[in-house]
Scaffold this motif. Sequence first.
Motif, PDB file in Angstrom:
ATOM      1  N   LYS A   1       9.299 -65.708 -60.268  1.00  0.00           N
ATOM      2  CA  LYS A   1       8.580 -65.504 -59.012  1.00  0.00           C
ATOM      3  C   LYS A   1       7.166 -66.055 -59.155  1.00  0.00           C
ATOM      4  CE  LYS A   1      11.032 -61.194 -57.890  1.00  0.00           C
ATOM      5  NZ  LYS A   1      10.864 -59.742 -57.616  1.00  0.00           N
TER       6      LYS A   1
ATOM      7  N   PRO B   1      10.948 -63.374 -52.027  1.00  0.00           N
ATOM      8  CA  PRO B   1      10.586 -62.572 -53.188  1.00  0.00           C
ATOM      9  C   PRO B   1       9.720 -61.383 -52.814  1.00  0.00           C
ATOM     10  CG  PRO B   1       9.246 -64.542 -53.097  1.00  0.00           C
ATOM     11  CD  PRO B   1      10.256 -64.667 -52.007  1.00  0.00           C
TER      12      PRO B   1
ATOM     13  N   VAL C   1      10.572 -68.176 -55.135  1.00  0.00           N
ATOM     14  CA  VAL C   1      11.375 -67.555 -56.180  1.00  0.00           C
ATOM     15  C   VAL C   1      12.516 -68.473 -56.576  1.00  0.00           C
ATOM     16  CG1 VAL C   1      12.821 -66.345 -54.495  1.00  0.00           C
ATOM     17  CG2 VAL C   1      12.690 -65.499 -56.832  1.00  0.00           C
TER      18      VAL C   1
END
Length: 261
Positions: free
Chosen positions: A145, A39, A165
């Motif tokens: 996230k 992420p 994520v």
Amino acid sequence: MTHTSFHIALLLLLSSMQWLGSSLASNPLHHSASVGKVPAIISSDPTITSLSKRPVLQPKETVPPKIECTLKNPQGKVCVRASLGVEYVVRENKKNYYFNLNPGALQVTGYCGSQKSIFSLDFDGGHLEFTFIKEGDVSYVSTVKALLRPVAPCKNCQNKTYVGVVSNDKLFKAKNGQSFQCKSQTTLIMASYFRVKLVPLQIQAFDLVNGAFGKEVECWDDYNKRMIPIILGAVAAAICLVAILTYVLVRERRTQGYEQL
């Protein structure tokens, strides 16, 4: 009493048991992180100015406090509303450590769009971000996230940043104008060493009338908890009915046999 009545009762019993099995099998208990995805840290993350404010992981799990928050557009209209408890779970040295989000230490950031909105809970030491997508007559969360920069949980542990994520999924889906609700625990597996638990959860983006939640869409866990006792009761009743019908049928056969003699 005929064979037809017995067969109908037996068919009702088998149908009830099949319904119960299919309901349990379709219940999504966990949402896993996408493999190979790293992420990106969004630019709206707050800067950590004091190490003393960094999250402190706890060795024991406690119920997280409920967070009530909204995200508004520049015109002051609510585009996202959320009511949830958030618990971070990290695994270090084969032990689990926990951190609950404190409603008083959060800042809501993000942006409101007609087809896409981002809703983020920011705090000193991390964030939790939801990306909402509106697609046709439904809306859902496409990406979650999470980032956590806690104080090292033990003497031999290093200071680490836990990041993960969940993406490419349609989480918390509801029709436009409705909210997704789950009173049961929802576990998001962000990474092998990092999880986020949401309990309870009610969330909605787009089409909020006067900023209030719309009609609730029930999650599978809540549905099963509500329906399983009803189904089991129906199955028990069907079993009793089959037993009674079997007894009556056998008794009638014996009676007919005696009359022929």
